[in-house]
Each structure stands twice: as C-alpha cells, then as structure tokens.
Write a protein that holds these residues in place. Sequence first.
Motif, PDB file in Angstrom:
ATOM      1  N   SER A 222       0.839  -1.190   0.000  1.00 44.91           N
ATOM      2  CA  SER A 222       0.000   0.000   0.000  1.00 44.91           C
ATOM      3  C   SER A 222       0.877   1.245   0.000  1.00 44.91           C
ATOM      4  O   SER A 222       1.878   1.314   0.719  1.00 44.91           O
ATOM      5  CB  SER A 222      -0.905  -0.006   1.244  1.00 44.91           C
ATOM      6  N   ASP A 223       0.498   2.256  -0.802  1.00 47.20           N
ATOM      7  CA  ASP A 223       1.314   3.465  -0.880  1.00 47.20           C
ATOM      8  C   ASP A 223       0.419   4.648  -1.239  1.00 47.20           C
ATOM      9  O   ASP A 223      -0.714   4.475  -1.712  1.00 47.20           O
ATOM     10  CB  ASP A 223       2.412   3.292  -1.940  1.00 47.20           C
ATOM     11  N   ALA A 224       0.942   5.844  -0.991  1.00 43.99           N
ATOM     12  CA  ALA A 224       0.219   7.068  -1.335  1.00 43.99           C
ATOM     13  C   ALA A 224       1.219   8.155  -1.703  1.00 43.99           C
ATOM     14  O   ALA A 224       2.307   8.241  -1.130  1.00 43.99           O
ATOM     15  CB  ALA A 224      -0.658   7.524  -0.168  1.00 43.99           C
ATOM     16  N   ASP A 225       0.842   8.976  -2.675  1.00 39.18           N
ATOM     17  CA  ASP A 225       1.636  10.133  -3.066  1.00 39.18           C
ATOM     18  C   ASP A 225       0.957  11.361  -2.469  1.00 39.18           C
ATOM     19  O   ASP A 225      -0.072  11.822  -2.970  1.00 39.18           O
ATOM     20  CB  ASP A 225       1.707  10.236  -4.592  1.00 39.18           C
ATOM     21  N   TRP A 226       1.504  11.874  -1.384  1.00 41.32           N
ATOM     22  CA  TRP A 226       0.855  12.947  -0.628  1.00 41.32           C
ATOM     23  C   TRP A 226       0.780  14.244  -1.437  1.00 41.32           C
ATOM     24  O   TRP A 226       1.790  14.726  -1.938  1.00 41.32           O
ATOM     25  CB  TRP A 226       1.611  13.180   0.683  1.00 41.32           C
ATOM     26  N   ARG A 227      -0.435  14.762  -1.595  1.00 40.57           N
ATOM     27  CA  ARG A 227      -0.714  16.025  -2.291  1.00 40.57           C
ATOM     28  C   ARG A 227      -0.137  16.049  -3.702  1.00 40.57           C
ATOM     29  O   ARG A 227       0.303  17.084  -4.201  1.00 40.57           O
ATOM     30  CB  ARG A 227      -0.169  17.210  -1.483  1.00 40.57           C
ATOM     31  N   GLY A 228      -0.154  14.887  -4.352  1.00 41.61           N
ATOM     32  CA  GLY A 228       0.408  14.792  -5.695  1.00 41.61           C
ATOM     33  C   GLY A 228      -0.433  15.477  -6.755  1.00 41.61           C
ATOM     34  O   GLY A 228       0.070  15.829  -7.822  1.00 41.61           O
TER      35      GLY A 228
ATOM     36  N   VAL B 161      -0.192  -5.185   9.688  1.00 35.52           N
ATOM     37  CA  VAL B 161       0.368  -4.081   8.906  1.00 35.52           C
ATOM     38  C   VAL B 161       1.831  -3.945   9.268  1.00 35.52           C
ATOM     39  O   VAL B 161       2.174  -3.756  10.435  1.00 35.52           O
ATOM     40  CB  VAL B 161      -0.378  -2.759   9.175  1.00 35.52           C
ATOM     41  N   ALA B 162       2.713  -4.057   8.281  1.00 33.37           N
ATOM     42  CA  ALA B 162       4.152  -4.059   8.529  1.00 33.37           C
ATOM     43  C   ALA B 162       4.818  -2.967   7.707  1.00 33.37           C
ATOM     44  O   ALA B 162       4.338  -2.569   6.636  1.00 33.37           O
ATOM     45  CB  ALA B 162       4.749  -5.419   8.174  1.00 33.37           C
TER      46      ALA B 162
ATOM     47  N   GLY C  42     -13.724 -22.112  -1.779  1.00 34.25           N
ATOM     48  CA  GLY C  42     -13.214 -23.263  -1.046  1.00 34.25           C
ATOM     49  C   GLY C  42     -11.738 -23.204  -0.732  1.00 34.25           C
ATOM     50  O   GLY C  42     -11.136 -24.214  -0.360  1.00 34.25           O
ATOM     51  N   LEU C  43     -11.129 -22.025  -0.876  1.00 38.06           N
ATOM     52  CA  LEU C  43      -9.707 -21.856  -0.596  1.00 38.06           C
ATOM     53  C   LEU C  43      -9.531 -21.010   0.656  1.00 38.06           C
ATOM     54  O   LEU C  43     -10.164 -19.981   0.820  1.00 38.06           O
ATOM     55  CB  LEU C  43      -9.001 -21.177  -1.772  1.00 38.06           C
ATOM     56  N   LYS C  44      -8.649 -21.441   1.519  1.00 33.23           N
ATOM     57  CA  LYS C  44      -8.371 -20.703   2.743  1.00 33.23           C
ATOM     58  C   LYS C  44      -6.897 -20.351   2.798  1.00 33.23           C
ATOM     59  O   LYS C  44      -6.041 -21.200   2.571  1.00 33.23           O
ATOM     60  CB  LYS C  44      -8.773 -21.512   3.975  1.00 33.23           C
ATOM     61  N   SER C  45      -6.620 -19.082   3.097  1.00 34.70           N
ATOM     62  CA  SER C  45      -5.239 -18.633   3.196  1.00 34.70           C
ATOM     63  C   SER C  45      -4.570 -19.307   4.386  1.00 34.70           C
ATOM     64  O   SER C  45      -5.116 -19.361   5.487  1.00 34.70           O
ATOM     65  CB  SER C  45      -5.194 -17.116   3.359  1.00 34.70           C
ATOM     66  N   VAL C  46      -3.375 -19.832   4.178  1.00 38.14           N
ATOM     67  CA  VAL C  46      -2.688 -20.573   5.242  1.00 38.14           C
ATOM     68  C   VAL C  46      -1.955 -19.637   6.195  1.00 38.14           C
ATOM     69  O   VAL C  46      -1.523 -20.050   7.263  1.00 38.14           O
ATOM     70  CB  VAL C  46      -1.668 -21.576   4.643  1.00 38.14           C
ATOM     71  N   THR C  47      -1.797 -18.382   5.846  1.00 36.44           N
ATOM     72  CA  THR C  47      -1.098 -17.431   6.693  1.00 36.44           C
ATOM     73  C   THR C  47      -1.931 -16.172   6.883  1.00 36.44           C
ATOM     74  O   THR C  47      -2.858 -15.897   6.119  1.00 36.44           O
ATOM     75  CB  THR C  47       0.268 -17.040   6.092  1.00 36.44           C
ATOM     76  N   GLN C  48      -1.589 -15.413   7.905  1.00 31.74           N
ATOM     77  CA  GLN C  48      -2.250 -14.142   8.166  1.00 31.74           C
ATOM     78  C   GLN C  48      -1.879 -13.128   7.082  1.00 31.74           C
ATOM     79  O   GLN C  48      -0.703 -12.921   6.801  1.00 31.74           O
ATOM     80  CB  GLN C  48      -1.816 -13.621   9.540  1.00 31.74           C
ATOM     81  N   PRO C  49      -2.861 -12.491   6.433  1.00 27.07           N
ATOM     82  CA  PRO C  49      -2.539 -11.499   5.402  1.00 27.07           C
ATOM     83  C   PRO C  49      -1.736 -10.336   5.989  1.00 27.07           C
ATOM     84  O   PRO C  49      -1.961  -9.925   7.126  1.00 27.07           O
ATOM     85  CB  PRO C  49      -3.910 -11.030   4.911  1.00 27.07           C
ATOM     86  N   VAL C  50      -0.806  -9.809   5.195  1.00 26.58           N
ATOM     87  CA  VAL C  50       0.044  -8.705   5.626  1.00 26.58           C
ATOM     88  C   VAL C  50      -0.061  -7.571   4.616  1.00 26.58           C
ATOM     89  O   VAL C  50      -0.058  -7.804   3.406  1.00 26.58           O
ATOM     90  CB  VAL C  50       1.526  -9.144   5.752  1.00 26.58           C
ATOM     91  N   ILE C  51      -0.174  -6.339   5.120  1.00 22.59           N
ATOM     92  CA  ILE C  51      -0.109  -5.148   4.273  1.00 22.59           C
ATOM     93  C   ILE C  51       1.216  -4.454   4.548  1.00 22.59           C
ATOM     94  O   ILE C  51       1.518  -4.113   5.691  1.00 22.59           O
ATOM     95  CB  ILE C  51      -1.273  -4.186   4.558  1.00 22.59           C
ATOM     96  N   TYR C  52       1.998  -4.245   3.516  1.00 15.04           N
ATOM     97  CA  TYR C  52       3.293  -3.582   3.652  1.00 15.04           C
ATOM     98  C   TYR C  52       3.149  -2.108   3.282  1.00 15.04           C
ATOM     99  O   TYR C  52       2.696  -1.777   2.187  1.00 15.04           O
ATOM    100  CB  TYR C  52       4.336  -4.250   2.762  1.00 15.04           C
ATOM    101  N   CYS C  53       3.544  -1.238   4.221  1.00 10.73           N
ATOM    102  CA  CYS C  53       3.435   0.206   4.059  1.00 10.73           C
ATOM    103  C   CYS C  53       4.787   0.832   4.362  1.00 10.73           C
ATOM    104  O   CYS C  53       5.470   0.410   5.304  1.00 10.73           O
ATOM    105  CB  CYS C  53       2.353   0.749   4.994  1.00 10.73           C
ATOM    106  N   ASP C  54       5.201   1.831   3.584  1.00 12.18           N
ATOM    107  CA  ASP C  54       6.520   2.426   3.798  1.00 12.18           C
ATOM    108  C   ASP C  54       6.484   3.669   4.690  1.00 12.18           C
ATOM    109  O   ASP C  54       7.469   4.396   4.790  1.00 12.18           O
ATOM    110  CB  ASP C  54       7.201   2.748   2.467  1.00 12.18           C
ATOM    111  N   ASN C  55       5.327   3.928   5.332  1.00 11.22           N
ATOM    112  CA  ASN C  55       5.207   5.058   6.249  1.00 11.22           C
ATOM    113  C   ASN C  55       5.117   4.537   7.677  1.00 11.22           C
ATOM    114  O   ASN C  55       4.178   3.818   8.032  1.00 11.22           O
ATOM    115  CB  ASN C  55       3.962   5.878   5.902  1.00 11.22           C
TER     116      ASN C  55
END
Length: 252
Positions: free
Chosen positions: A99-105, A215-216, A165-178
């Motif tokens: 996930s990312d954002a360009d502030w006031r771009g 969130v990492a 019928g599919l289950k994620s085997v791990t906890q979802p992670v969102i990577y953010c650079d802020n």
Amino acid sequence: MLGAKPVASPMVPTDRLQLTSGTLFADGSAYRQIVGSLQYLHFMRPDIAFAVNKLSQFMHKPTDIHWMAVKRVLRYLAGTKDRGIFLRRNNTIALHAFSDADWRGNKDDYTSTGAYIIYLGTHPVAWSSKKQKSVSRSSTEAEYRAVADTASELCWVVSLLHELGLKSVTQPVIYCDNVGATYLAANPIFHSRMKHVAFDYHFIRELVQSGFLRVAHVSTKDQLADALTKPVSRSLLNVNLSKIGLSSGRPS
C-alpha cells in the motif's frame, strides 16, 4: 498508433498533468473513447494503472496536452504488447499486499493518490490507483487512508477465496513504507493525534487486534505500489515491473 515509435514508460516522470494544462482539445469524444478502453486494459496491466487513473480525471475537459499523454500510453503499449502476468501452477495460497500514497500529488486540488497491489502467493490479483476523496493534512494520513482501502479490498479477496473453497494458510500482511501509518494501524493511543481522520478508516485497528490482518513497515525502495501513485523514471519502472510480476512472454 500501431506503427508509432515505442516509448519505455507510460508517462514522463516530470509531467504533472493539470486541468489547465494546454488548450481545449477539439475532439473530446475520441479522448473519452480511448481512455475508456484503457480502463478495461489496466485490469490486466498494473503498469498503466496510474496513467489511466490520471487521464480519467480530464474526461470532461481534455486538452491537447492530455491528448499527447494518451498517445504516449498507446506508444508504450505498442512496444510492450507481449507483457503480462504469468500464472504459475505451483503458486502458494497466501495473501499479502503493498500500500502506498503520493501525498498532495494532485496539483489541482492537492488531494493524494492512493494505490495498492494485492498478491496471492507470487501473483498480483488485484490493484488500484485512485485519487483520494479529501485532502490529507499529513503524509501519514494519506498513507493511512491508502492502507484502509487496501484492507477493505483484502477482506473482499479473502471472502471470495472462502467462497471458492480456498483458505489462506497465513495471516494477510499489508506492507506500508510510512512508519506513522504502520503505528496508527496497531496502536490505539496513537489515535489521539489523528482525531480528524474519518472514523470509518479506523476499522483497520479492529482487523489488526482481531488477528485477521497485520500491517508491517517496508522500505520505500521495496515498495511495489510506488509506481501506481506517480510517474516514475524508466529505470525504476523496469525494476518495479519484474518485482510486480509482469513478464514478457512465458518465463524460462
């Protein structure tokens, strides 16, 4: 445009298109027709997501500068017709997102552009580049709103996988650079400094505290959604494309 000279990137990095750029274009219907077609194409090509998002903001009043930008996207596509997402048979069922954002771009109203890419294993399965609805007072707020949009889409993807019928085997992670947005998603005390943020964005905290989501922080140079928030240079675009998962033909 089939015989046009190809270019290496969909947008010029130094270009910051505005509503007042150039003079009014005579054939607005042609502009809207091409950009409308590009909106469908970007469902398979995340590398043009930002360009399509930006050009779509001038549908009501395109100028000659906007028309030149549209033709540049077509020239880029003409030189990358074999580029796409290769789906591997032995892919893992694990979700993560950038996930990312360009502030006031946006120089017309100083709103930010939020973007995300969601991966199922090594395959990008959902992405977005979108102008945020309101002006953010800080880069942390802009990034936090982008994380909220990513979390919402991630919940939908998880629900769809369960229906299949599919289950994620791990906890979802969102990577953010802020760093601030990362802390804000997990630390309730930090919320006292962001009271002006709309309450509906704080649902991320509930997802994190329930263990559904994490969130990492990730380094800016490893932020794969960066190319979906602003025009980038040719060298940075080429590096990002391979990391994002776009390849030319079938990989060896």
